[in-house]
Write a protein that holds these residues in place. Structure first.
Motif, PDB file in Angstrom:
ATOM      1  N   ILE A   1      -9.596   4.551 -11.085  1.00  0.00           N
ATOM      2  CA  ILE A   1      -9.394   6.020 -11.281  1.00  0.00           C
ATOM      3  C   ILE A   1      -7.917   6.536 -10.844  1.00  0.00           C
ATOM      4  N   GLY A   2      -7.257   5.705  -9.700  1.00  0.00           N
ATOM      5  CA  GLY A   2      -5.914   6.315  -9.406  1.00  0.00           C
ATOM      6  C   GLY A   2      -5.019   6.348 -10.607  1.00  0.00           C
ATOM      7  N   VAL A   3      -5.027   5.095 -11.359  1.00  0.00           N
ATOM      8  CA  VAL A   3      -4.291   4.908 -12.616  1.00  0.00           C
ATOM      9  C   VAL A   3      -4.472   6.035 -13.280  1.00  0.00           C
ATOM     10  N   ALA A   4      -5.911   6.345 -13.823  1.00  0.00           N
ATOM     11  CA  ALA A   4      -6.160   7.035 -14.761  1.00  0.00           C
ATOM     12  C   ALA A   4      -5.633   8.497 -14.419  1.00  0.00           C
ATOM     13  N   CYS A   5      -5.741   8.869 -13.312  1.00  0.00           N
ATOM     14  CA  CYS A   5      -5.387  10.444 -12.805  1.00  0.00           C
ATOM     15  C   CYS A   5      -3.746  10.452 -12.844  1.00  0.00           C
ATOM     16  N   GLY A   6      -3.124   9.087 -12.643  1.00  0.00           N
ATOM     17  CA  GLY A   6      -1.624   8.993 -12.610  1.00  0.00           C
ATOM     18  C   GLY A   6      -1.142   9.345 -14.088  1.00  0.00           C
ATOM     19  N   ALA A   7      -1.728   8.341 -14.976  1.00  0.00           N
ATOM     20  CA  ALA A   7      -1.533   8.469 -16.301  1.00  0.00           C
ATOM     21  C   ALA A   7      -1.593  10.152 -16.956  1.00  0.00           C
ATOM     22  N   SER A   8      -2.955  10.546 -16.598  1.00  0.00           N
ATOM     23  CA  SER A   8      -3.031  11.613 -17.025  1.00  0.00           C
ATOM     24  C   SER A   8      -1.973  12.809 -16.531  1.00  0.00           C
ATOM     25  N   ALA A   9      -1.897  12.866 -15.377  1.00  0.00           N
ATOM     26  CA  ALA A   9      -0.678  13.410 -14.785  1.00  0.00           C
ATOM     27  C   ALA A   9       0.614  13.335 -15.422  1.00  0.00           C
TER      28      ALA A   9
ATOM     29  N   GLY B   1      -0.481  18.469 -13.930  1.00  0.00           N
ATOM     30  CA  GLY B   1      -0.254  17.414 -13.137  1.00  0.00           C
ATOM     31  C   GLY B   1       0.159  17.207 -11.749  1.00  0.00           C
ATOM     32  N   LEU B   2       0.520  18.212 -10.903  1.00  0.00           N
ATOM     33  CA  LEU B   2       0.496  18.319  -9.639  1.00  0.00           C
ATOM     34  C   LEU B   2      -0.872  17.900  -9.044  1.00  0.00           C
ATOM     35  N   GLY B   3      -2.028  18.424  -9.664  1.00  0.00           N
ATOM     36  CA  GLY B   3      -3.244  18.261  -9.065  1.00  0.00           C
ATOM     37  C   GLY B   3      -3.852  16.674  -9.257  1.00  0.00           C
ATOM     38  N   LEU B   4      -3.117  16.409 -10.286  1.00  0.00           N
ATOM     39  CA  LEU B   4      -3.651  14.858 -10.696  1.00  0.00           C
ATOM     40  C   LEU B   4      -2.695  13.872  -9.826  1.00  0.00           C
ATOM     41  N   PHE B   5      -1.560  14.210  -9.698  1.00  0.00           N
ATOM     42  CA  PHE B   5      -0.645  13.151  -8.868  1.00  0.00           C
ATOM     43  C   PHE B   5      -1.398  13.092  -7.456  1.00  0.00           C
TER      44      PHE B   5
ATOM     45  N   ALA C   1       3.272  10.598  -4.747  1.00  0.00           N
ATOM     46  CA  ALA C   1       3.914  11.550  -3.842  1.00  0.00           C
ATOM     47  C   ALA C   1       5.097  12.098  -4.419  1.00  0.00           C
ATOM     48  N   VAL C   2       6.040  11.025  -4.719  1.00  0.00           N
ATOM     49  CA  VAL C   2       7.284  11.407  -5.341  1.00  0.00           C
ATOM     50  C   VAL C   2       7.124  12.318  -6.610  1.00  0.00           C
ATOM     51  N   LEU C   3       6.203  11.958  -7.634  1.00  0.00           N
ATOM     52  CA  LEU C   3       5.801  12.692  -8.808  1.00  0.00           C
ATOM     53  C   LEU C   3       5.402  14.175  -8.411  1.00  0.00           C
ATOM     54  N   THR C   4       4.500  14.037  -7.355  1.00  0.00           N
ATOM     55  CA  THR C   4       3.805  15.457  -6.886  1.00  0.00           C
ATOM     56  C   THR C   4       4.954  16.485  -6.401  1.00  0.00           C
ATOM     57  N   ASN C   5       6.037  15.918  -5.893  1.00  0.00           N
ATOM     58  CA  ASN C   5       6.982  16.701  -5.581  1.00  0.00           C
ATOM     59  C   ASN C   5       7.792  17.106  -6.676  1.00  0.00           C
ATOM     60  N   ALA C   6       7.883  16.266  -7.904  1.00  0.00           N
ATOM     61  CA  ALA C   6       8.712  16.516  -9.010  1.00  0.00           C
ATOM     62  C   ALA C   6       7.905  17.536  -9.656  1.00  0.00           C
TER      63      ALA C   6
ATOM     64  N   ILE D   1       0.632  -1.147   0.087  1.00  0.00           N
ATOM     65  CA  ILE D   1       0.167  -0.136  -0.024  1.00  0.00           C
ATOM     66  C   ILE D   1       0.777   1.171   0.055  1.00  0.00           C
ATOM     67  N   LEU D   2       1.971   1.339   0.799  1.00  0.00           N
ATOM     68  CA  LEU D   2       2.941   2.462   0.996  1.00  0.00           C
ATOM     69  C   LEU D   2       3.353   2.680  -0.516  1.00  0.00           C
ATOM     70  N   THR D   3       4.027   1.579  -1.322  1.00  0.00           N
ATOM     71  CA  THR D   3       4.408   1.777  -2.666  1.00  0.00           C
ATOM     72  C   THR D   3       3.549   2.530  -3.507  1.00  0.00           C
ATOM     73  N   VAL D   4       2.138   2.065  -3.565  1.00  0.00           N
ATOM     74  CA  VAL D   4       1.226   2.644  -4.345  1.00  0.00           C
ATOM     75  C   VAL D   4       0.991   3.985  -4.035  1.00  0.00           C
ATOM     76  N   VAL D   5       1.135   4.520  -2.682  1.00  0.00           N
ATOM     77  CA  VAL D   5       1.079   5.917  -2.399  1.00  0.00           C
ATOM     78  C   VAL D   5       2.329   6.735  -2.812  1.00  0.00           C
ATOM     79  N   VAL D   6       3.539   5.965  -2.650  1.00  0.00           N
ATOM     80  CA  VAL D   6       4.920   7.027  -2.596  1.00  0.00           C
ATOM     81  C   VAL D   6       5.056   7.431  -4.030  1.00  0.00           C
ATOM     82  N   ALA D   7       4.599   6.582  -4.781  1.00  0.00           N
ATOM     83  CA  ALA D   7       5.037   7.034  -6.377  1.00  0.00           C
ATOM     84  C   ALA D   7       4.309   8.301  -6.753  1.00  0.00           C
TER      85      ALA D   7
END
Length: 161
Positions: free
Chosen positions: A122-130, A90-94, A22-27, A14-20
């Motif tokens: 939905i999470g994957v769609a948001c991440g891909a869009s980001a 991208g920030l909002g979507l991540f 979060a790191v891309l949000t920082n980027a 679960i942590l792995t799913v959330v961290v990716a």
């Protein structure tokens, strides 16, 4: 059902799913900050060129050079604004992707695998869009950088004459 039980039992997955996200949000945040600084520099340069144009005689060579430089600065500002929009999107979507991943993990704890599947989709769609938004912003930044370098070469060439 076995795969869902293993996801709920292992907090590291679960942590792995959330961290990716979060790191891309920082980027995305870092890219947005840098782009905002570049936009501010272009705005300052535009003000300086506009003030210089007011002092020059219309039709003179320096006036023509400054007018061409002002047009290039306006183009750069538009590219930077579009890139900034992409980075903020991208920030909002991540961030949304991370939040949806957390919510999906929570409902998985309560044995609602169908809600987990929807949240994961939905999470994957948001991440891909980001990621797409981030790539678009980077492409715009490359174009703006090319214009900046071209403008520097033009100014150097006009000073040499």
């Amino acid at each position: 059902m076995m795969e869902y039980a293993s996801v709920a039992a292992d907090p590291f997955s679960i942590l792995t799913v959330v961290v990716a996200p979060a790191v891309l949000t920082n980027a995305s945040s870092v890219l947005a900050l840098g782009t905002n600084n570049r936009l501010a520099r272009v705005a300052d340069r535009t003000h300086a060129v506009t003030a210089q144009l007011a002092k020059l005689e219309p039709g003179s060579r320096d006036h023509q050079v400054s007018t061409a430089g002002l047009a290039a600065l306006q183009t750069r500002a538009q590219l930077l604004l579009r890139a900034l929009r992409c980075f903020y999107l991208g920030l909002g979507l991540f961030a949304s992707s991370a939040l949806i991943s957390i919510a999906g993990s929570i409902v998985m704890y309560y044995s609602r695998p169908w809600v987990f599947q929807i949240a994961a989709g939905i999470g994957v769609a948001c991440g891909a869009s980001a990621v797409i938004a981030l790539v678009c912003g980077c492409v715009l930044m490359i174009r703006e950088t090319q214009l900046a370098v071209k403008g520097l070469a033009y100014e150097a060439g006009s000073l040499a004459r």
